[in-house]
Design an enzyme around this catalytic site. Structure first.
Site, short mmCIF file in Angstrom:
data_model
loop_
_atom_site.label_atom_id
_atom_site.label_comp_id
_atom_site.label_asym_id
_atom_site.label_seq_id
_atom_site.Cartn_x
_atom_site.Cartn_y
_atom_site.Cartn_z
N ASP A 72 0.82 -1.20 0.00
CA ASP A 72 0.00 0.00 0.00
C ASP A 72 0.86 1.26 0.00
O ASP A 72 2.07 1.20 0.13
CB ASP A 72 -0.96 -0.01 1.19
CG ASP A 72 -0.26 -0.40 2.48
OD1 ASP A 72 0.98 -0.38 2.53
OD2 ASP A 72 -0.96 -0.73 3.45
N HIS A 73 0.19 2.38 -0.17
CA HIS A 73 0.83 3.69 -0.17
C HIS A 73 0.32 4.51 1.01
O HIS A 73 -0.76 4.22 1.56
CB HIS A 73 0.53 4.42 -1.49
CG HIS A 73 1.25 3.87 -2.66
ND1 HIS A 73 2.28 4.53 -3.29
CD2 HIS A 73 1.11 2.69 -3.32
CE1 HIS A 73 2.73 3.79 -4.30
NE2 HIS A 73 2.03 2.67 -4.33
N PRO A 74 1.03 5.54 1.43
CA PRO A 74 0.64 6.34 2.61
C PRO A 74 -0.47 7.33 2.24
O PRO A 74 -0.24 8.54 2.13
CB PRO A 74 1.95 7.04 2.98
CG PRO A 74 2.68 7.18 1.69
CD PRO A 74 2.34 5.95 0.90
N TYR A 75 -1.70 6.82 2.11
CA TYR A 75 -2.79 7.65 1.57
C TYR A 75 -3.28 8.74 2.53
O TYR A 75 -4.00 9.65 2.11
CB TYR A 75 -3.96 6.76 1.13
CG TYR A 75 -4.65 6.01 2.25
CD1 TYR A 75 -5.74 6.56 2.92
CD2 TYR A 75 -4.21 4.74 2.62
CE1 TYR A 75 -6.37 5.88 3.93
CE2 TYR A 75 -4.84 4.05 3.64
CZ TYR A 75 -5.92 4.62 4.28
OH TYR A 75 -6.54 3.93 5.30
#
Length: 204
Positions: A72-75
């Site tokens: 995942d990405h740091p949304y």
């Protein structure tokens, strides 16, 4: 066709394997990518599977072009981009963010014994697929899947149980996936010919 080995996985051309471990008779398909994962005995993935931060149970069957444990990405931050955590790619004097990578690695997916993950399916991080379950091609699994359940769709939902009432519990108790390689060979004809209930009646 390769003959699989009890001592080392068969890793096809173009596959990338990083920080991962393998049991006996495992295989990694052409072009697959395996990161920070464990393949228990007899588990395999077909070509171009992408598996991260995952434990594959014994006899797990992972079809081509699947994605398990996608990172995942740091949304919640101001930016989603990986310059936040792969900072050394962009600046000579910047370090990568070890806390981000540690948190990402800890979000493990668990794929149970004797499971089948169909072509192009996606299994999200921190999802557990129970023993004997089937995930249909193209499904996106965002929640845990009960043992011996067949799921499909986006997001994936249960379709039906793989076995009639009582058979799954008996199969769990038999736990044939823990048998020795020699015992599996002795039972091979029955694995091929007998329906699940008849197999149980013979080997319980």
């Amino acid at each position: 066709m390769p003959k699989l080995s009890a001592t080392a996985p068969f890793i096809h051309d173009g596959a990338e394997v990083t920080r991962s471990t393998f049991g006996a008779y495992c295989e990694v398909g052409k072009g697959a990518r395996v990161l920070n994962s464990e393949f228990m005995d007899y588990a395999y993935c077909d070509q171009y599977a992408d598996i991260a931060n995952t434990t594959l149970g014994k006899f797990a069957n992972i079809a081509a072009f699947t994605r398990i444990g996608p990172t995942d990405h740091p949304y919640k931050n101001a930016s989603l981009h990986h310059f936040l955590y792969r900072s050394s790619y962009y600046w000579d004097d910047a370090e990568d963010d070890p806390a981000f990578f540690a948190a990402r690695s800890a979000r493990r997916s668990i794929i149970g014994h004797d499971t089948w993950i169909g072509h192009g399916a996606i299994i999200k991080p921190e999802v557990t697929i129970g023993n004997g379950a089937i995930v249909a091609s193209g499904a996106v699994v965002t929640k845990n899947v009960a043992p011996y359940m067949i799921v499909a769709g986006v997001p994936a939902v249960p379709l039906r149980a793989r076995y009639p009432d009582g058979i799954a519990e008996r199969m769990e108790a038999l736990a044939w996936w823990d048998w020795s390689h020699a015992a599996l060979k002795r039972a091979l004809a029955d694995f091929r010919a007998l329906p699940a209930e008849a197999f149980l009646e013979k080997y319980e």
